[in-house]
Structure formats: structure tokens, C-alpha cells
Design an enzyme around this catalytic site. Sequence first.
Site, PDB file in Angstrom:
ATOM      1  N   GLU A 258       0.832  -1.205   0.000  1.00 51.32           N
ATOM      2  CA  GLU A 258       0.000   0.000   0.000  1.00 51.32           C
ATOM      3  C   GLU A 258       0.867   1.255   0.000  1.00 51.32           C
ATOM      4  O   GLU A 258       1.814   1.363   0.779  1.00 51.32           O
ATOM      5  CB  GLU A 258      -0.901  -0.007   1.233  1.00 51.32           C
ATOM      6  CG  GLU A 258      -1.839   1.180   1.342  1.00 51.32           C
ATOM      7  CD  GLU A 258      -2.627   1.164   2.634  1.00 51.32           C
ATOM      8  OE1 GLU A 258      -3.632   1.903   2.707  1.00 51.32           O
ATOM      9  OE2 GLU A 258      -2.259   0.433   3.577  1.00 51.32           O
ATOM     10  N   LYS A 314      -9.823   2.014  -3.427  1.00 50.53           N
ATOM     11  CA  LYS A 314     -10.308   1.491  -2.150  1.00 50.53           C
ATOM     12  C   LYS A 314     -11.720   1.983  -1.859  1.00 50.53           C
ATOM     13  O   LYS A 314     -12.003   3.183  -1.903  1.00 50.53           O
ATOM     14  CB  LYS A 314      -9.358   1.902  -1.024  1.00 50.53           C
ATOM     15  CG  LYS A 314      -9.667   1.251   0.318  1.00 50.53           C
ATOM     16  CD  LYS A 314      -8.618   1.612   1.368  1.00 50.53           C
ATOM     17  CE  LYS A 314      -8.875   0.893   2.678  1.00 50.53           C
ATOM     18  NZ  LYS A 314      -7.872   1.244   3.709  1.00 50.53           N
ATOM     19  N   CYS A 366      -5.535  -3.036   2.653  1.00 48.86           N
ATOM     20  CA  CYS A 366      -5.339  -2.906   4.101  1.00 48.86           C
ATOM     21  C   CYS A 366      -6.588  -3.316   4.892  1.00 48.86           C
ATOM     22  O   CYS A 366      -6.955  -4.480   4.949  1.00 48.86           O
ATOM     23  CB  CYS A 366      -4.897  -1.483   4.437  1.00 48.86           C
ATOM     24  SG  CYS A 366      -4.256  -1.286   6.117  1.00 48.86           S
TER      25      CYS A 366
END
Length: 485
Positions: A258, A314, A366
Site C-alpha cells: 500500500e 479502495k 489494508c
Amino acid sequence: MGFTPTLMLQLLAALVAGGFTTLTASPFELWWLGPVAMGLLYVGLHTLTPRQAALKGWLYGVALFASGTSWVYVSIHDYGYTGVPLAVFLTALFVGVLALFFAGTFWLYRRFIGPRWALLTFAGAWVLGEVLRTYLFTGFPWLLVGASYVDSPLANWAPVGGVYLLSLLVVLTGTLGAELLRRQWWVALPLAAIWLAPLALPSQWTTPVSEPTRVALLQGNLPQLLKWTPEGQRTAANTYSELTREVADETDLIVWPETALPMIDSQARPVLERVQSNLPPETALITGIVQLDENDRYFNSVIGVGNVEGSYQKEHLVPFGEYLPLESLLRGAINFFDLPMSSFTKGASEQVPMQAAGVAIGNAICYEIIYPALVAKRAADSGVIVTVSNDTWFGASIGPHQHLQMARLRALENGRYVVRATSNGITAIIDPRGDVVERAPQFETTYLTGEFYAMEGLTPFNRLGSLPVWLLAGLLLLPGVVRRR
């Protein structure tokens, strides 16, 4: 509210149960303590008033989150530029507010559910409380009871009904066990069914394609506090470029974590193009990156170069870390509310899977890996789940171990490999049974190489989701509601 010796014993049991639940999770993995914790919460609950039950639930939540999410203090103090007194206060506020989920569940349970068939109704109420915690106020499904059972005899239930089914069975084990100690011998039969039935369930619901994909996962181990400085940007570009050169000739897919390059995509493009020029033609490289669109919106994204098509933005953002609720009021109030890259825009719910090295990729960035439904949606159209993460925020706490354990459960639920690249650990390759087949050491600048198979087919959980378990939990409440009336 009179604090009688009996009530004090109940409240002490709640605190012990909260600590026991933390011990079921990684890195401790004492999963057998889960039913004990549930039994401690269940026994005597129906002797309490709704207010007393709420206090018992709140104290359980305080003990659970104070011990199990102690990494929040690390994130706020060590990496959030916050002094000790304020970091302690904010952590305590976080713990106290989250514990209200259990206070509310226990209050509602005692207020509306009668004592008859409590061994069933308590389990149903518990699961519905976990569902509420998963979705209300953006949700926080961390330390769900069932998340710790990927290595237990109950693991084969995960592809059938997911984490909520595991939670239901663990709580039922606790309530049935408590009744067994009261010499209700008939409960031995359902207890045996819960723990022996997995032996008859399939160990594999999905099938691999014929050829494996060679993968390299890069772990830069860059200091978080320097990451977004000019020096940090240069170090990141050099580190990941050098690691990529070392693995380029041996892999089909290279994964950077990330925001591996702490810069926006337009700034990172020259670095990625230089790296691509040294890659074999069929090699794919994907990386976490910050995207900036034409409307000046920032996205926490995954993009690729080489043998890659598409990108991912995301969808489920972290409050305070990636966006600031009530931004007009809180922005600038304290340093913690001014973290770098804390103004992201959420990605679309429906996104076409990326294609990399000929494999359809189900992305989870994540925090997203802890959401069962979101990961299942991505996995359904993909051959592998790729999750990139920056667990540097956790420091040397238990947080990365818990995060890895939840990623393992997502692999088991969906019958997919999970390929996990993190900034400083725990980087790993997880097979469809939830077993870690390769793992890199934490806090080292390194890479992990291995293989995974793209998987075909769907598990029952992937087909049906969690709804059947939610309905079952609701049905378990009905005997208590009827008796109450």
C-alpha cells in the site's frame, strides 16, 4: 444500582471474559478460551436487570478492546504526532465508545428477551450484535469471536457460513457447556454435532487452474514518520526499484505494498516506467498508490505496469486515518486530525477486477480485508485475492498478527489464495485452507517469493453470503421473545 457481591462477581467475570477473547486471537491463538469467555458472560445474565446487564456488556467490551486493540495507542502516539496524555485519552475514548456495542446488545437482550431457551437466544443476540458492529457508523469488525478459529476444529464451517457462523457456534458451545455443567446432559448431543460435523464437510470447495503463478511480494520497511518527506520518497523509489530488479527474472507477478511510493500517481509514473523497462515482457507489477483525478479527488488505489489491465480504488476507508468525519469541525484541532493523506474519496462499490499476469485479481487494500462481505464480492469474480497493506501504523504490537489472521480467514471463507504484501510485515502467501505457506520476517527490507494457483468455483459462503446465518440468529431469538410476551 446496588453493587451486591453477586453483581460484582458478574462484572469481574465480564472483565475476565474480555481478556480471554483477546487471547483467542493471534499471536496467542488460545482459541479454546472462546467458549469459556462466552460461558462467563452467559451464566447469571438473566438474574441481572437491563441496566446491570448493560454494565456487564460494557465492561466486557472495555476489557476486550483495551487488551485486543492496544495498537490504537501506538498509531495515535507513535505515528499520529500526539502527546502521551492526549493519546491515552483518545485511546480510552475509542475503547469506551466501542464497548457501547456490547452494552447496547446486553441491555436489549435483557429488556426484550425472556430467560426460557436462553442457551439459544443468547447466541442469536450475540451474532446480531456482531453484525451491528460490522456495519453501524462505517463498522469495526475487529476481534469478532469467530475470527480466531481458522486453526481450530471448527475451521471447516468457515466456507459454509463465514465468520458469523463460527461466532454462532463458539457462543453456542459456551452456553451449551454451561448447561452441561448444570447436569443438563442432553446438551452433549448438539455440542458433539457442532465440533464433529466439520469432519464430514469438504476440505476444499474450489479447484486450482493447471499452472501456478510465480509471485514476489516486496517489503520496503521504510520509516513511517519519514515516508512522506522528500527523503522518504527518494528512499522508497530506490528501495522498491532495487528489490524489483532482484526478483524480475523469476516471477510472473510482482506486488508492492500500500502506497509503496509515497507520491501521487502522476509523480510515480516515471519511476514505474523505469522499473517496467527492466521487466520481462510478460511480467506484471502492481502497487498501492495515491491517485489524483481531474476533480482533485484523492483515491487510495492499486495500479499496475507491464502485463496489467485495470486499476482498483479502495472502497471502505478508515475513519480518521483516510478521511476525517466532521472535517470542518475537527480539521486542525490536533495533530492527529492532520495526518498525511487523510482526505481520500471512497472508490465505487462495483469495480471490474484487475487482470495481472493473466489472473483476475480481487483487491482488498489494508483494512478492507477484515470485511467478509466486501472480500467475498471481490473474490467471486477473481482467481486470487491480493491485499496490500501498510501495517507500519501498528508498530511492534499485536495488530499485524490479528490482521494476518483475519486475512487467513478470508482465504478459507472464499476458497482463494490470499497474497499479502505489507510495508514492514506480516507479508505472506496464504492458501485456500487459510494456511500460511510462505511468510517474510517483520521489520526487514526484503522480498518473499513463492507460487499461488488461481482458483475456480465458489464456496457456499461465497454464493450465499452471511444472510442465512443472520436469519438463523434472528430465529434463535424467537423463543425468548414469545416467552417474554
